[in-house]
Design an enzyme around this catalytic site. Structure first.
Site, short mmCIF file in Angstrom:
data_model
loop_
_atom_site.label_atom_id
_atom_site.label_comp_id
_atom_site.label_asym_id
_atom_site.label_seq_id
_atom_site.Cartn_x
_atom_site.Cartn_y
_atom_site.Cartn_z
CD GLU A 218 -3.01 -0.96 2.30
OE1 GLU A 218 -2.91 -0.01 3.12
OE2 GLU A 218 -3.95 -1.78 2.35
CD GLU A 404 -3.59 -5.75 4.03
OE1 GLU A 404 -4.40 -4.92 4.50
OE2 GLU A 404 -2.36 -5.62 4.09
C1 FCB Z 1 -4.23 -2.12 5.63
C2 FCB Z 1 -2.84 -2.46 6.11
C3 FCB Z 1 -2.81 -3.54 7.16
C4 FCB Z 1 -3.93 -3.35 8.16
C5 FCB Z 1 -5.26 -3.22 7.46
C6 FCB Z 1 -6.42 -3.08 8.39
O1 FCB Z 1 -4.24 -0.84 5.12
O2 FCB Z 1 -2.05 -2.88 5.03
O3 FCB Z 1 -1.55 -3.52 7.77
O4 FCB Z 1 -3.66 -2.28 8.97
O5 FCB Z 1 -5.22 -2.10 6.62
#
Ligand code: FCB
Length: 497
Positions: A218, A404
């Site tokens: 990210e 994620e």
């Molecule tokens: C993302 C991050 C991860 C975690 C989630 C909830 O942005 O990559 O580390 O904090 O959010």
């Protein structure tokens, strides 16, 4: 810098992305060998208990996974030669983290990794996404490798293989060595080259044993939370610096891709972007010329195309560059050849999806859906479908992995030893159904990783938010499968929802 951009920079949270994808359009029919999908399955994302006839079967060998990152779970902040990272500094700065929490101990995974590997096996995971802590490998961010740091990840990777779980390693999940921050951090172009040196060390040690690498987690969150809003390390509020940082993070990504290729190994590599569909808040057509649609497009440029276009097309979006202006530090910082490096061919794209964004004609944002405990997160499963299909439509059939997806829920360990996170079960079911629908429509999605395997240190929120499939009782470090973990284990066993 335009008024719109200033609003964008000032707005609270960090997310967004694209135009809504007309359902089923453009991508053609499924090419992915899904079994058992009845017509109408696409609508099942709201169902709570699909019958056998309407179950959503995933492709054979689908990579069911879960994700973590080093600073959020490892603890052992001062052990085996680990150096300091910007998150050590930031979390130890009074007022930065809720309740004054730090990652000093976190989920103590550094010491408990073998038990955690057994939990992953019990869950039935096929893929585990973790990150490597740069300050464990190079305590000051440069120079010789710290063998004890490499040994930890070697043991972890070996333990994954022993349990039949494929390792997926992220090289950088925000824990920049503090010494490099002191030398300018990501505002310094040199740090991108130091990252390539670090990547070289890691590839030499683990390259043979890790089939999939992700470069930078990210970059947008570093840019926005670290340099625009200041609520993540290093805690700056400097828009002009922020986009120079974006360029250097992208450059670092490309240099790491080249470093892996130079080893001649077979590992695959790609970037990990958090992408968020941006919709006009007035429901006007996304490709239209209404003021809200135009504002949403520029938003999308900053949130998504800045990263996607540079990495996958070799150019920065013209609307964003024009909005930043020729005198911005970023535009002045782009050198000949940089975009060739940034767009070095990758093997896959990692997508992280949490929330949509609704953009008003004035360039602000509106909330449309209920949020989770994370107030920036609107719960909108169709956004998963929209972003996956959009990426395939606009960037071609590059293999995708969701690295994620998840939410925080108010989990409580009951007296009978259970944790009933029903909200996480329905969230994951709905988002997996949306991902399945994207696969049915031709998106080459190969795996899906829940954020997160374990409850952990959620950055500025400390330990207040629980994002795990597995509950961590921090005083005892006891682990307990939540209801969602039992549910996910069954999904994996069935290869179906
Ligand atoms: C993302 C991050 C991860 C975690 C989630 C909830 O942005 O990559 O580390 O904090 O959010």
């Amino acid at each position: 810098m335009s008024i719109l951009t200033r609003r964008h920079l000032l707005r609270h949270a960090a997310l967004s992305a694209t135009a809504a994808t007309p359902a089923g359009a453009v991508l053609g029919t499924a090419a992915t060998g899904l079994g058992g999908c009845e017509p109408g399955d696409a609508e099942d994302h709201t169902a709570t208990a699909p019958s056998a006839a309407t179950r959503l079967h995933f492709p054979p060998d689908f990579g069911w996974g879960a994700a973590t990152s080093a600073y959020q779970i490892e603890g052992a902040a001062k052990e085996d030669g680990r150096g300091e990272s910007i998150w050590d500094t930031f979390s130890h700065t009074p007022g930065r983290i809720r309740n004054g929490d730090t990652g000093d101990v976190a989920a103590d995974h550094y010491h408990r990794y073998a038990d955690d590997l057994d939990l992953m096996r019990d869950l039935g995971l096929r893929s585990y996404r973790f990150s490597i802590s740069w300050p464990r490998i190079q305590p000051d961010g440069t120079g010789a490798a710290n063998q004890r740091g490499l040994d930890f990840y070697r043991r972890l990777v070996d333990g994954l293989h022993e349990r039949g779980i494929a390792p997926m390693a992220t090289l950088f999940h925000w824990d920049l060595p503090q010494a490099l921050q002191d030398a300018g951090g990501w505002e310094s172009r040199d740090v991108a080259y130091r990252f390539a040196d670090y990547a070289d060390i890691v590839f030499a040690a683990l390259g043979e044993r890790v089939p999939v690498w992700l470069t930078i987690n990210e970059p947008k969150t570093v840019v926005q939370n670290g340099y625009l809003f200041g609520h993540h390390a290093p805690g700056h509020r400097d828009p002009d610096a922020a986009y120079l940082v974006a360029h250097h993070l992208q450059l670092a990504h490309g240099l790491a891709v080249r470093a892996l290729r130079a080893t001649g190994g077979t590992g695959r590599i790609g970037p990990a972007f958090n992408l968020h569909p941006c919709y006009p808040a007035d429901d006007s057509p996304v490709d239209g010329s209404s003021p809200a649609a135009e504002a949403a497009r520029l938003y999308d440029g900053y949130e998504n195309r800045l990263y996607l276009d540079s990495a996958l097309k070799g150019s920065y979006p013209a609307d964003v560059l024009a909005d930043l202006g020729p005198d911005s530090r970023m535009v002045r910082g782009i050198r000949d050849g940089d975009l060739e490096i940034i767009s070095s061919p990758v093997d896959l794209l990692a997508v992280q999806y949490y929330t949509p964004i609704y953009v008003t004609s004035a360039g602000g944002t509106e909330r449309r859906w209920p949020t989770s405990e994370a107030e920036w997160q609107q719960i909108y499963p169709d956004g998963m479908y929209d972003i996956l299909t959009r990426v395939t439509r606009d960037y071609g059939p590059i293999p995708l992995t969701v690295t994620e997806n998840g939410l925080p829920t108010p989990d409580v360990l009951a007296a009978d030893g259970t944790v009933d996170d029903a909200g996480r079960v329905s969230f994951l079911r709905d988002h997996l159904a949306a991902a399945h629908r994207a696969v049915t429509d031709g998106v080459p999605l190969e795996s899906f990783h829940v954020w997160s395997l374990l409850d952990n240190f959620e950055w500025a929120e400390g330990y207040d938010q629980r994002w795990g499939l597995i509950y961590v009782d921090y005083p005892t470090q006891r682990r307990v499968f939540k209801r969602s973990a039992h549910w996910y284990r069954q999904v994996i066993a069935d290869n179906a929802l």
